[in-house]
Scaffold this active site. Structure first.
Site, PDB file in Angstrom:
ATOM      1  NE  ARG A 209      -1.282   4.447   9.182  1.00  0.00           N
ATOM      2  CZ  ARG A 209      -2.537   4.050   9.018  1.00  0.00           C
ATOM      3  NH1 ARG A 209      -2.950   3.831   7.702  1.00  0.00           N
ATOM      4  NH2 ARG A 209      -3.216   4.009  10.093  1.00  0.00           N
TER       5      ARG A 209
ATOM      6  NE  ARG B 241      -3.723  -2.559   2.067  1.00  0.00           N
ATOM      7  CZ  ARG B 241      -4.606  -2.952   3.010  1.00  0.00           C
ATOM      8  NH1 ARG B 241      -4.846  -1.995   4.068  1.00  0.00           N
ATOM      9  NH2 ARG B 241      -5.202  -4.056   2.931  1.00  0.00           N
TER      10      ARG B 241
ATOM     11  CD  GLU C 182      -8.585  -1.777  10.103  1.00  0.00           C
ATOM     12  OE1 GLU C 182      -8.683  -0.563  10.087  1.00  0.00           O
ATOM     13  OE2 GLU C 182      -8.878  -2.407   9.264  1.00  0.00           O
TER      14      GLU C 182
ATOM     15  CB  SER D  17     -11.535  -4.773   7.757  1.00  0.00           C
ATOM     16  OG  SER D  17     -12.108  -3.563   7.981  1.00  0.00           O
TER      17      SER D  17
ATOM     18  NE  ARG E  48      -2.332  -2.243  11.099  1.00  0.00           N
ATOM     19  CZ  ARG E  48      -3.005  -1.500  10.789  1.00  0.00           C
ATOM     20  NH1 ARG E  48      -4.434  -1.542  11.255  1.00  0.00           N
ATOM     21  NH2 ARG E  48      -3.007  -0.289  10.107  1.00  0.00           N
TER      22      ARG E  48
END
Length: 425
Positions: free
Chosen positions: A277, A262, A349, A352, A391
């Site tokens: 991130r 990303r 998070e 999802s 994460r």
RNA sequence: GGGGAAGUACUCAAGUGGCUCAAGAGGUGCCCCUGCUAAGGGCAUAGAUCGCGUAAGCGGUGCGAGGGUUCGAAUCCCUCCUUCUCCGCCA
């Protein structure tokens, strides 16, 4: 993509539901005019094409009978010109209509809470006990660097910011998690494993909804017009693109490990340290293709599969029902699972889980027949992270840390770690 | 990277500009024959999509994809994709 017929028939209702997302809908108002214009042009052009088909047959007959057809041919030449003009006009109208339709988000399900911002997401449940430390807990990037299992500096040298080297037991922990998650989903939850390509073409990214609207979030290989996948949702959901499935095949359940890429455009300054991130991160994904009537029960099931990973790792988490403002472009309903990160004193998070209903299936043309000979219908697609691996490592390091800077390895991972129980210097 | 060959419906396959708005075969479905099975015979079989219509139905698109030529394209031209294959290179 929304069903154009439904939009036509219930324009005001659809618009009202979309407005709850806080989306700019100025383009959407052009829908009705373009839709009408489109159908008007189709009628005109089809009348002429029917005539052309008929007369061309007549010309063939005349030629066979050695009659002179010059006059008719001359007339048909004009008809041909007219068809070409109308088709060009039609193409323009369809492009405009398509431009709008491809950029309209999904309609929220009725069970989605209304909201203006992420503050309106609704906590549904929490699980586990947050650790209480008798010492000052260290952030995972310090733990990882001190233990010599994460190296952000050298990754910055070799590639750039937001990349990381895993090293030694760090690399092994990442790999252990991937295998643990995959095995759980395969053996306990009944998923089929997929190892997908990490580059996907434009059609695939359009199918799952990353394109055309969110191109700036993706890494692009210009030479081939390929994109690095931001999630294995892209290749895995597109696996059955342009296919009509047999209803007996459903539900289809795939789990896939992949690296994800990303660009993180627009998130400068956020989570600049640590594993939260990164431009490249590992994830085990869950994808389900199901019958429409089952999709909401399937969403609960899928979310449970993702939660199970955290339960077995004994990591505290909560589940949120995401509000209309925080749903994302493609989802009709979404649960976020957030894991406890002690040094940030908050949940972050880690998964999802979404039901897209037929939004992606319509874009990607994934259909099924409920029985042989039945009309094809769109499947419903779902996916969820099961889980984001980087994460998870961050959460393990922080939640399992000890005063001396060592980190206990969660029990379920030890068979994947050569029996080791703790990571020390 | 260079050279060849190919892509037609569920499958195989014919088809060099109009009696093909895709022949034929297999498969599949229904039916006939037969005490049952096999063999034989008959009929059906382009899925999908778009538009008009309350509907029955009518029409458009469609031969790997997209353009073009033509009154008319599976057929001619251009670009691209995929598969096979030979040579080169390579983990």
């Amino acid at each position: 993509m929304l069903d154009i017929r439904k939009v036509r028939a219930n324009f005001d209702e659809v618009k009202e539901k979309l407005s709850k997302r806080g989306e700019d809908l100025s383009d959407f108002d052009k829908f009705s005019g373009l839709d009408e214009k489109r159908r008007e042009l189709i009628v005109k052009t089809e009348v002429l094409k029917a005539e052309r088909n008929n007369v061309s047959q007549q010309i063939a007959t005349m030629k066979r009978n050695k009659e002179n057809a010059d006059e008719v041919i001359l007339r048909m030449r004009e008809v041909g010109e007219e068809i070409k003009e109308l088709d060009d006009e039609l193409r323009e109208v369809e492009e405009k209509l398509n431009y709008i339709m491809m950029r309209i988000p999904n309609i929220p399900h009725e069970s989605v809470p209304f909201g203006d911002s992420e503050d309106d997401n609704v906590e549904i449940r929490t699980w586990g006990e947050r650790p209480e430390f008798e010492f000052e807990a260290k952030p995972h990037w310090d733990l990882g660097t001190d233990l010599n299992i994460l190296d952000f500096e050298r990754a910055a040298k070799v590639t750039g910011s937001r990349f990381v080297f895993y090293r030694g037991l760090g690399a092994r922990l990442e790999r252990a998690l991937i295998n643990f998650m995959l095995d759980l989903h395969i053996d306990e939850h009944g998923y089929e494993e997929i190892l997908p390509p990490y580059l996907a073409n434009r059609e695939s990214l359009t199918g799952t909804g990353q394109l055309p609207k969110f191109a700036e979030d993706l890494f692009h290989v210009e030479e081939e017009d390929f994109f690095l996948i931001p999630t294995s949702e892209v290749p895995v959901t597109n696996f059955h693109r342009d296919e009509i499935l047999n209803g007996e095949q459903l539900p289809i359940a795939f789990t896939a490990y992949s690296a994800n890429f990303r660009s993180e455009a627009g998130s400068a300054g956020r989570d600049t340290r640590g594993l939260i991130r990164q431009h490249q991160f590992n994830k085990v994904e869950l994808v389900r293709l199901v019958k429409p009537e089952d999709s909401y029960a399937e969403l609960e099931k899928l979310t449970g599969h993702a939660e199970k990973v955290l339960q077995l790792l004994k990591l505290p988490y909560r589940v949120l029902n995401m509000c209309t403002a925080d749903l994302g472009f493609t989802a009709a309903k979404k649960y976020d699972i957030e894991v406890w990160i002690p040094t940030q004193n908050m949940y972050r998070e880690i998964s999802s889980c979404s039901n897209f209903e037929d939004f992606q299936a319509r874009r990607a043309h994934i259909r099924y027949r409920s029985e042989a000979g039945a009309k094809p219908e769109y499947v419903h697609t779902l996916n969820g992270s099961g889980l984001a691996v980087g994460r998870t490592v961050a959460a393990i390091l922080e939640n399992y840390q000890q005063e001396d800077g060592s980190v206990i390895i969660p029990e379920v991972l030890r068979p994947y770690m050569g029996g080791k129980e703790v990571i020390t210097k």
